[in-house]
Write an enzyme that holds these catalytic residues in place. Structure first.
Site, short mmCIF file in Angstrom:
data_model
loop_
_atom_site.label_atom_id
_atom_site.label_comp_id
_atom_site.label_asym_id
_atom_site.label_seq_id
_atom_site.Cartn_x
_atom_site.Cartn_y
_atom_site.Cartn_z
NE ARG A 74 -10.60 -9.07 4.38
CZ ARG A 74 -10.01 -7.95 3.95
NH1 ARG A 74 -8.77 -7.66 4.30
NH2 ARG A 74 -10.67 -7.11 3.17
N GLY A 116 -14.40 -4.41 -4.06
CA GLY A 116 -14.10 -3.22 -3.26
C GLY A 116 -14.54 -3.41 -1.83
NE ARG A 121 -4.94 -8.49 -5.66
CZ ARG A 121 -4.08 -7.94 -4.78
NH1 ARG A 121 -4.41 -6.79 -4.18
NH2 ARG A 121 -2.93 -8.51 -4.52
CD GLN A 135 -10.83 0.20 -4.79
OE1 GLN A 135 -10.94 1.33 -5.25
NE2 GLN A 135 -10.47 -0.05 -3.54
CE LYS A 168 -4.09 -1.96 2.21
NZ LYS A 168 -3.66 -3.35 1.98
CG HIS A 200 -13.32 -15.20 -1.02
ND1 HIS A 200 -13.01 -13.91 -0.66
CD2 HIS A 200 -12.19 -15.93 -0.83
CE1 HIS A 200 -11.74 -13.87 -0.24
NE2 HIS A 200 -11.23 -15.07 -0.35
CG ASP A 202 -2.71 -4.24 -1.92
OD1 ASP A 202 -2.74 -4.97 -2.93
OD2 ASP A 202 -2.38 -4.64 -0.80
CG MET A 203 -7.63 1.39 -5.52
SD MET A 203 -6.55 2.72 -6.14
CE MET A 203 -6.28 2.20 -7.84
#
Length: 306
Positions: free
Chosen positions: A288, A187, A183, A162, A98, A226, A133-134
């Site tokens: 998460r 988002g 990637r 995203q 990041k 996922h 990474d955004m």
């Protein structure tokens, strides 16, 4: 209720006092499920184990709320040490980072200096791919500008698009001639409806749109999901447009749907696991928890069964 819980954990993820305290706690409260360890050695050991299961990886040294020159340079040093460890250990792994942890909120010049240090090291250590990474929307425009500038000097760098942002499709097309390795994600930050789709159904549809767009543009797509419906959609595109498996991969998070990761690898797809490590795990962990009630249930179960 689910949206309220998500908003609550996203709010907590930005709490600087709790973030500072978490660095002293160690991997508590179930964080060890989603974070591979605190040290580089622990992270490399986790990657080696995943490689043995047929999975490739990307390592991310976690870091947020960096507002000093010393912290930014230390974070860049960790990235370089990680690249060296990847090369020396021989594991199959990329690096994710990041730019706020490299000093982007201090100055763009500092961040660019650190990015060049890291990309030079990545090239020196086996031309390891580096993913930017955004982060939240406030950093989106500058991230795309910096990527565009770095692509003039380096080939081993890409970023994240995203799907919940209205501008996602335009960002992909703006760099389609450079065949960027993106990637593609839905988002995970809370954004204003002025810049992002507020409804999940709209995000899902735009996600499918940009996956197809990028693949048909000829770019390399790392589809990070996922969601079984999205995985099935990518497989459908593969057959319908004769897209080679060398043009895309699936990505999932460390500690989530592990068997599904192994199954995809056994089907012959490249399956990359995003493996975070470090003591600055708090913000990542909160996001998460915000993503899924099942993650919260897992943590609560762990807290009350010890």
């Amino acid at each position: 209720m689910e949206q309220a819980m998500k908003d609550f954990f996203l709010f907590l993820s930005k709490n600087k006092a709790l973030n500072a305290a978490a660095k002293k706690w160690g991997l508590r409260f179930g964080a060890g499920r989603f974070v591979s360890g605190v040290t580089i050695a622990e992270a490399i050991a986790a990657v080696r184990k995943l490689n043995q299961q047929g999975l490739v990886c990307t390592l991310d040294h976690l870091g947020e709320f960096v507002f000093s020159l010393e912290e930014a340079n230390e974070s860049a040093d960790y990235c370089i040490k990680t690249l060296e460890a990847i090369h020396q250990s021989g594991v199959d792994c990329n690096l994710s980072l990041k730019m706020t942890s490299l000093g982007l909120d201090i100055s763009r010049e500092l961040c660019m200096t650190n990015m060049r240090r890291i990309l030079d090291s990545a090239k020196k250590n086996g031309n390891i791919f580096v993913r930017i990474d955004m982060e939240d929307y406030a950093h989106n425009h500058v991230t795309m500008e910096i990527l565009n500038e770095l692509l003039e000097e380096y080939e081993n760098v890409g970023t994240v698009i995203q799907a919940y942002l209205y501008k996602a499709s335009d960002d992909i097309d703006s760099l389609k001639d450079k065949k960027v390795n993106f990637r593609l994600v839905k988002g995970a930050y809370k954004e204003s409806p002025e810049v992002a789709y507020p409804n999940k159904a709209d995000v899902d549809e735009n996600y499918k749109k940009i996956i197809k767009q990028h693949l048909l543009n000829g770019g390399y797509a790392a589809v990070a999901t996922h969601d079984d419906n999205i995985i099935a959609y990518v497989k459908q595109l593969e057959k319908e447009y004769n897209i080679p498996r060398t043009q895309f991969e699936f990505q999932m998070l460390y500690g989530i749907r592990t068997q599904s990761q192994i199954d995809l690898a056994r089907e012959g797809y490249k399956m990359r696991v995003y493996v975070p490590y470090g003591n600055d795990w708090y913000g990542y962990f909160m996001r998460r928890l915000a993503e899924s009630p099942a993650n919260v249930k897992f943590v609560l179960k762990g807290m009350f069964t010890k």
